[in-house]
Design a protein around this motif. Structure first.
Motif, PDB file in Angstrom:
ATOM      1  N   SER A 181       0.854  -1.182   0.000  1.00 51.79           N
ATOM      2  CA  SER A 181       0.000   0.000   0.000  1.00 51.79           C
ATOM      3  C   SER A 181       0.890   1.232   0.000  1.00 51.79           C
ATOM      4  O   SER A 181       2.100   1.130   0.210  1.00 51.79           O
ATOM      5  CB  SER A 181      -0.932   0.008   1.213  1.00 51.79           C
ATOM      6  OG  SER A 181      -0.179   0.039   2.413  1.00 51.79           O
ATOM      7  N   GLY A 182       0.268   2.385  -0.242  1.00 50.05           N
ATOM      8  CA  GLY A 182       1.002   3.637  -0.161  1.00 50.05           C
ATOM      9  C   GLY A 182       1.394   4.251  -1.483  1.00 50.05           C
ATOM     10  O   GLY A 182       1.919   5.369  -1.520  1.00 50.05           O
ATOM     11  N   GLY A 183       1.140   3.533  -2.571  1.00 54.08           N
ATOM     12  CA  GLY A 183       1.459   4.110  -3.867  1.00 54.08           C
ATOM     13  C   GLY A 183       0.506   5.246  -4.208  1.00 54.08           C
ATOM     14  O   GLY A 183      -0.476   5.490  -3.508  1.00 54.08           O
ATOM     15  N   GLY A 184       0.823   5.960  -5.278  1.00 53.79           N
ATOM     16  CA  GLY A 184      -0.033   7.055  -5.698  1.00 53.79           C
ATOM     17  C   GLY A 184       0.663   7.911  -6.727  1.00 53.79           C
ATOM     18  O   GLY A 184       1.686   7.518  -7.291  1.00 53.79           O
ATOM     19  N   SER A 185       0.084   9.079  -6.947  1.00 59.89           N
ATOM     20  CA  SER A 185       0.638  10.021  -7.919  1.00 59.89           C
ATOM     21  C   SER A 185       1.182  11.236  -7.194  1.00 59.89           C
ATOM     22  O   SER A 185       0.493  11.822  -6.358  1.00 59.89           O
ATOM     23  CB  SER A 185      -0.455  10.454  -8.904  1.00 59.89           C
ATOM     24  OG  SER A 185      -0.914   9.354  -9.653  1.00 59.89           O
ATOM     25  N   VAL A 186       2.405  11.594  -7.523  1.00 62.04           N
ATOM     26  CA  VAL A 186       3.044  12.755  -6.914  1.00 62.04           C
ATOM     27  C   VAL A 186       3.795  13.530  -7.984  1.00 62.04           C
ATOM     28  O   VAL A 186       4.102  12.994  -9.057  1.00 62.04           O
ATOM     29  CB  VAL A 186       4.027  12.366  -5.789  1.00 62.04           C
ATOM     30  CG1 VAL A 186       3.303  11.720  -4.638  1.00 62.04           C
ATOM     31  CG2 VAL A 186       5.130  11.474  -6.320  1.00 62.04           C
ATOM     32  N   GLN A 187       4.099  14.758  -7.677  1.00 60.45           N
ATOM     33  CA  GLN A 187       4.930  15.557  -8.567  1.00 60.45           C
ATOM     34  C   GLN A 187       6.398  15.288  -8.272  1.00 60.45           C
ATOM     35  O   GLN A 187       6.761  14.865  -7.168  1.00 60.45           O
ATOM     36  CB  GLN A 187       4.609  17.034  -8.402  1.00 60.45           C
ATOM     37  CG  GLN A 187       3.242  17.414  -8.937  1.00 60.45           C
ATOM     38  CD  GLN A 187       3.051  18.923  -9.001  1.00 60.45           C
ATOM     39  OE1 GLN A 187       3.573  19.656  -8.164  1.00 60.45           O
ATOM     40  NE2 GLN A 187       2.310  19.380  -9.996  1.00 60.45           N
ATOM     41  N   ALA A 188       7.222  15.545  -9.263  1.00 58.88           N
ATOM     42  CA  ALA A 188       8.663  15.389  -9.087  1.00 58.88           C
ATOM     43  C   ALA A 188       9.129  16.193  -7.879  1.00 58.88           C
ATOM     44  O   ALA A 188       8.682  17.324  -7.659  1.00 58.88           O
ATOM     45  CB  ALA A 188       9.392  15.844 -10.336  1.00 58.88           C
ATOM     46  N   GLY A 189      10.000  15.571  -7.101  1.00 60.78           N
ATOM     47  CA  GLY A 189      10.491  16.196  -5.884  1.00 60.78           C
ATOM     48  C   GLY A 189       9.719  15.794  -4.643  1.00 60.78           C
ATOM     49  O   GLY A 189      10.158  16.063  -3.519  1.00 60.78           O
ATOM     50  N   SER A 236      12.524  12.832  -2.919  1.00 60.09           N
ATOM     51  CA  SER A 236      13.046  13.452  -4.144  1.00 60.09           C
ATOM     52  C   SER A 236      12.700  12.618  -5.374  1.00 60.09           C
ATOM     53  O   SER A 236      13.557  12.321  -6.211  1.00 60.09           O
ATOM     54  CB  SER A 236      14.569  13.632  -4.041  1.00 60.09           C
ATOM     55  OG  SER A 236      14.901  14.415  -2.914  1.00 60.09           O
ATOM     56  N   LEU A 237      11.446  12.246  -5.461  1.00 63.05           N
ATOM     57  CA  LEU A 237      11.028  11.370  -6.543  1.00 63.05           C
ATOM     58  C   LEU A 237      11.185  12.027  -7.907  1.00 63.05           C
ATOM     59  O   LEU A 237      11.014  13.247  -8.053  1.00 63.05           O
ATOM     60  CB  LEU A 237       9.583  10.936  -6.327  1.00 63.05           C
ATOM     61  CG  LEU A 237       9.423   9.854  -5.255  1.00 63.05           C
ATOM     62  CD1 LEU A 237       7.986   9.777  -4.768  1.00 63.05           C
ATOM     63  CD2 LEU A 237       9.881   8.514  -5.789  1.00 63.05           C
ATOM     64  N   LYS A 238      11.509  11.192  -8.888  1.00 61.58           N
ATOM     65  CA  LYS A 238      11.722  11.648 -10.255  1.00 61.58           C
ATOM     66  C   LYS A 238      10.754  10.921 -11.181  1.00 61.58           C
ATOM     67  O   LYS A 238      10.292   9.820 -10.855  1.00 61.58           O
ATOM     68  CB  LYS A 238      13.157  11.328 -10.685  1.00 61.58           C
ATOM     69  CG  LYS A 238      14.222  11.913  -9.774  1.00 61.58           C
ATOM     70  CD  LYS A 238      15.607  11.455 -10.210  1.00 61.58           C
ATOM     71  CE  LYS A 238      16.688  12.021  -9.292  1.00 61.58           C
ATOM     72  NZ  LYS A 238      18.043  11.573  -9.703  1.00 61.58           N
ATOM     73  N   PRO A 239      10.467  11.488 -12.334  1.00 58.01           N
ATOM     74  CA  PRO A 239       9.564  10.800 -13.271  1.00 58.01           C
ATOM     75  C   PRO A 239      10.040   9.393 -13.617  1.00 58.01           C
ATOM     76  O   PRO A 239       9.204   8.496 -13.818  1.00 58.01           O
ATOM     77  CB  PRO A 239       9.579  11.725 -14.492  1.00 58.01           C
ATOM     78  CG  PRO A 239       9.828  13.081 -13.919  1.00 58.01           C
ATOM     79  CD  PRO A 239      10.798  12.853 -12.792  1.00 58.01           C
ATOM     80  N   GLU A 240      11.336   9.174 -13.631  1.00 55.26           N
ATOM     81  CA  GLU A 240      11.857   7.846 -13.954  1.00 55.26           C
ATOM     82  C   GLU A 240      11.635   6.832 -12.829  1.00 55.26           C
ATOM     83  O   GLU A 240      11.909   5.645 -13.007  1.00 55.26           O
ATOM     84  CB  GLU A 240      13.350   7.899 -14.319  1.00 55.26           C
ATOM     85  CG  GLU A 240      14.212   8.643 -13.337  1.00 55.26           C
ATOM     86  CD  GLU A 240      14.445  10.087 -13.744  1.00 55.26           C
ATOM     87  OE1 GLU A 240      13.489  10.763 -14.194  1.00 55.26           O
ATOM     88  OE2 GLU A 240      15.602  10.548 -13.583  1.00 55.26           O
ATOM     89  N   ASP A 241      11.159   7.271 -11.688  1.00 51.62           N
ATOM     90  CA  ASP A 241      10.786   6.352 -10.612  1.00 51.62           C
ATOM     91  C   ASP A 241       9.397   5.766 -10.826  1.00 51.62           C
ATOM     92  O   ASP A 241       8.964   4.890 -10.073  1.00 51.62           O
ATOM     93  CB  ASP A 241      10.819   7.075  -9.255  1.00 51.62           C
ATOM     94  CG  ASP A 241      12.219   7.506  -8.861  1.00 51.62           C
ATOM     95  OD1 ASP A 241      12.350   8.629  -8.340  1.00 51.62           O
ATOM     96  OD2 ASP A 241      13.167   6.728  -9.070  1.00 51.62           O
ATOM     97  N   THR A 242       8.703   6.248 -11.837  1.00 53.59           N
ATOM     98  CA  THR A 242       7.366   5.741 -12.136  1.00 53.59           C
ATOM     99  C   THR A 242       7.420   4.272 -12.489  1.00 53.59           C
ATOM    100  O   THR A 242       8.167   3.857 -13.375  1.00 53.59           O
ATOM    101  CB  THR A 242       6.746   6.537 -13.300  1.00 53.59           C
ATOM    102  OG1 THR A 242       6.552   7.890 -12.887  1.00 53.59           O
ATOM    103  CG2 THR A 242       5.418   5.931 -13.718  1.00 53.59           C
TER     104      THR A 242
END
Length: 124
Positions: A7-15, A84-90
């Motif tokens: 659990s805990g996934g979702g959509s976030v903006q970069a960073g 510090s999530l990045k689009p490539e972490d998708t």
């Protein structure tokens, strides 16, 4: 029967940040090694982080410093703090467990039990 529930996934903006959880049911004695893996569309499933015996941690080199794996042994729950999530972490993120010590903790072949996955989407 061992069941891993992420659990805990979702959509976030970069960073941004997300914290994934993986609850292990019926898994007493089967979670000596636990890991997080991810799979992006069209790509191989890759190891993200692993924890052995609740304390020895291992990370993919490219993710060190941004991701932190931890485990609450009392709750038999695995966590992955992602900063510090990045689009490539998708990707779809999967939890995995093994009863024995994993000598290649970021190798998917080391793990017998898998969860269904939780989607992480990072937008730019």
């Amino acid at each position: 029967q061992v069941q891993l529930v992420e659990s805990g996934g979702g959509s976030v903006q970069a960073g941004g940040s997300l914290r994934l959880s993986c609850a292990a049911y019926g898994a007493y004695g089967y979670t000596y090694s636990m890991g997080w893996f991810r799979q992006a569309p069209g790509k191989e499933r890759e190891g993200v982080a692993a924890i052995i015996s609740g304390s020895s941690t291992h990370y993919a080199d490219s993710l060190k410093g941004r991701f932190t794996i931890s485990k609450d042994n009392a709750k038999n729950t695995l966590y992955l703090q992602m900063n510090s999530l990045k689009p490539e972490d998708t990707a779809m993120y999967y939890c995995a467990a093994s009863a024995g010590r994993s000598w290649r903790p970021l190798n998917r072949d080391e793990y017998k039990y898998w969860g269904q996955g939780t989607q992480v989407t990072v937008s730019s």
